[in-house]
Design a protein around this motif. Structure first.
Motif, mmCIF file in Angstrom:
data_model
loop_
_atom_site.group_PDB
_atom_site.id
_atom_site.type_symbol
_atom_site.label_atom_id
_atom_site.label_comp_id
_atom_site.label_asym_id
_atom_site.label_seq_id
_atom_site.Cartn_x
_atom_site.Cartn_y
_atom_site.Cartn_z
ATOM 1 N N LYS A 1 23.234 16.994 88.567
ATOM 2 C CA LYS A 1 23.857 15.715 88.227
ATOM 3 C C LYS A 1 25.295 15.599 88.716
ATOM 4 C CE LYS A 1 24.640 12.796 84.141
ATOM 5 N NZ LYS A 1 24.480 12.718 82.663
ATOM 6 N N TYR A 2 25.998 16.728 88.809
ATOM 7 C CA TYR A 2 27.432 16.705 89.109
ATOM 8 C C TYR A 2 27.745 17.235 90.510
ATOM 9 C CZ TYR A 2 27.403 16.109 84.060
ATOM 10 O OH TYR A 2 27.143 15.646 82.801
ATOM 11 N N PRO A 3 28.935 16.936 91.023
ATOM 12 C CA PRO A 3 29.320 17.438 92.346
ATOM 13 C C PRO A 3 29.341 18.968 92.366
ATOM 14 C CG PRO A 3 30.818 15.708 91.605
ATOM 15 C CD PRO A 3 29.978 16.081 90.423
ATOM 16 N N VAL A 4 29.271 19.538 93.559
ATOM 17 C CA VAL A 4 29.357 20.989 93.702
ATOM 18 C C VAL A 4 30.667 21.479 93.095
ATOM 19 C CG1 VAL A 4 29.474 22.902 95.342
ATOM 20 C CG2 VAL A 4 27.968 20.958 95.796
ATOM 21 N N GLY A 5 30.584 22.531 92.301
ATOM 22 C CA GLY A 5 31.773 23.090 91.679
ATOM 23 C C GLY A 5 32.104 22.506 90.322
ATOM 24 N N VAL A 6 31.311 21.531 89.865
ATOM 25 C CA VAL A 6 31.575 20.866 88.581
ATOM 26 C C VAL A 6 30.364 21.003 87.658
ATOM 27 C CG1 VAL A 6 32.105 18.669 87.441
ATOM 28 C CG2 VAL A 6 33.089 19.192 89.688
ATOM 29 N N SER A 7 30.628 21.268 86.377
ATOM 30 C CA SER A 7 29.560 21.352 85.382
ATOM 31 C C SER A 7 30.049 20.798 84.051
ATOM 32 C CB SER A 7 29.099 22.805 85.202
ATOM 33 O OG SER A 7 30.168 23.626 84.759
ATOM 34 N N ARG A 8 29.122 20.450 83.183
ATOM 35 C CA ARG A 8 29.480 19.913 81.865
ATOM 36 C C ARG A 8 29.751 21.064 80.916
ATOM 37 N NH1 ARG A 8 28.455 14.889 79.392
ATOM 38 N NH2 ARG A 8 29.670 14.847 77.448
ATOM 39 N N HIS A 9 30.849 20.977 80.192
ATOM 40 C CA HIS A 9 31.203 22.009 79.220
ATOM 41 C C HIS A 9 30.295 21.860 78.004
ATOM 42 C CE1 HIS A 9 33.370 24.655 76.581
ATOM 43 N NE2 HIS A 9 34.329 24.857 77.474
ATOM 44 N N LYS A 10 29.500 22.881 77.739
ATOM 45 C CA LYS A 10 28.542 22.826 76.633
ATOM 46 C C LYS A 10 29.251 22.651 75.290
ATOM 47 C CE LYS A 10 24.993 25.632 78.904
ATOM 48 N NZ LYS A 10 24.168 26.859 78.845
ATOM 49 N N GLY A 11 28.797 21.671 74.566
ATOM 50 C CA GLY A 11 29.315 21.453 73.222
ATOM 51 C C GLY A 11 30.602 20.654 73.166
ATOM 52 N N LEU A 12 31.200 20.385 74.308
ATOM 53 C CA LEU A 12 32.459 19.638 74.323
ATOM 54 C C LEU A 12 32.356 18.480 75.317
ATOM 55 C CD1 LEU A 12 35.010 22.605 74.441
ATOM 56 C CD2 LEU A 12 34.378 21.231 72.445
ATOM 57 N N LEU A 13 33.143 17.449 75.081
ATOM 58 C CA LEU A 13 33.142 16.293 75.978
ATOM 59 C C LEU A 13 34.132 16.525 77.119
ATOM 60 C CD1 LEU A 13 33.045 13.388 73.367
ATOM 61 C CD2 LEU A 13 31.151 14.333 74.692
ATOM 62 N N SER A 14 33.875 17.563 77.889
ATOM 63 C CA SER A 14 34.752 17.880 79.018
ATOM 64 C C SER A 14 33.934 18.509 80.139
ATOM 65 C CB SER A 14 35.865 18.836 78.579
ATOM 66 O OG SER A 14 35.332 20.054 78.104
ATOM 67 N N TYR A 15 34.594 18.669 81.281
ATOM 68 C CA TYR A 15 33.908 19.185 82.463
ATOM 69 C C TYR A 15 34.657 20.395 82.998
ATOM 70 C CZ TYR A 15 31.806 14.601 82.102
ATOM 71 O OH TYR A 15 31.146 13.495 81.626
#
Length: 222
Positions: A136-150
């Motif tokens: 879903k996200y650009p290369v090098g980026v991921s969703r921080h589990k449990g938090l509203l951040s990347y």
């Protein structure tokens, strides 16, 4: 100890049994390219191994199912002939290095004399897969589990380095692009690249891709 390949004359029976390699490649070697050695293991011509692997990446559906980044890649018409490929390799600094098709030209999908170069595994891995979006996200980026951040992360020196947490995808991608730029720009100044103008120029073009992307995202956030 690994048995060293030795050139053995081909006979008419072996010659007549040759087939197209991956449906396109013509093995026109005047010697046997692989045989069973004294230890019972198969020994193959190192030039043939490189040539066959290149054809596999471009023309094997099974390989491309496992490695989709190679879908659409082709080999130039002259390199479909083994002898042409070998003649080029013999003039290169190739031993212990990897054949690369897209360092000299960003996004190149054709294996050819003009577009390819042999580089170290360290340099090659710094560019592998960076243009391919994963998930879903650009290369090098991921969703921080449990938090509203990347989170942003990037390979530096062969190891993954965490670049921090960010409130938006764009901010995380900017951090990734800036770091990737620094990594590739640094590689362009290393002896391997500095001694080869075409390689150095190719790396600088790749570095610019990340610099431009970071600048574009930064402008959008203002």
């Amino acid at each position: 100890m690994k048995e060293v390949f030795e050139s053995r004359p081909i006979n008419l029976l072996s010659l007549s049994s040759r087939k197209l390699v991956y449906g396109v490649g013509i093995n026109d070697a005047d010697y046997v390219v692989n045989y069973v050695g004294v230890n019972g293991k198969r020994v193959a011509c190192p030039y043939y191994i490189r040539w066959r692997s290149m054809l596999e990446r471009c023309y094997s559906l099974k390989f491309q199912e496992r490695n989709p980044t190679y879908v659409g890649c082709t080999v130039s018409s002259d390199w479909l002939l083994f002898s042409k490929f070998r003649a080029w390799v013999e003039g290169q600094d190739w031993e212990g290095k990897q054949l690369d098709k897209d360092i000299l030209e960003v996004g190149n999908k054709v294996y050819s004399e003009e577009g390819c170069i042999f580089v170290s595994a360290r340099l090659n891995s710094a560019l592998t897969g960076y243009m391919t979006k994963k998930g879903k996200y650009p290369v090098g980026v991921s969703r921080h589990k449990g938090l509203l951040s990347y989170q942003a992360s990037c390979k530096v020196g062969g190891k993954s380095k965490a670049l921090g947490s960010f409130s938006t995808v764009d901010e995380a991608e900017i951090a990734y692009c800036k770091t990737k730029y620094q990594v590739i720009d640094g590689l362009s100044n290393q002896p391997e690249a500095a001694s080869q103008p075409r390689l150095q120029e190719g790396l600088l073009r790749h570095a610019k891709v990340f610099s431009d992307r970071a600048e574009e995202l930064t402008v959008q956030l203002k």
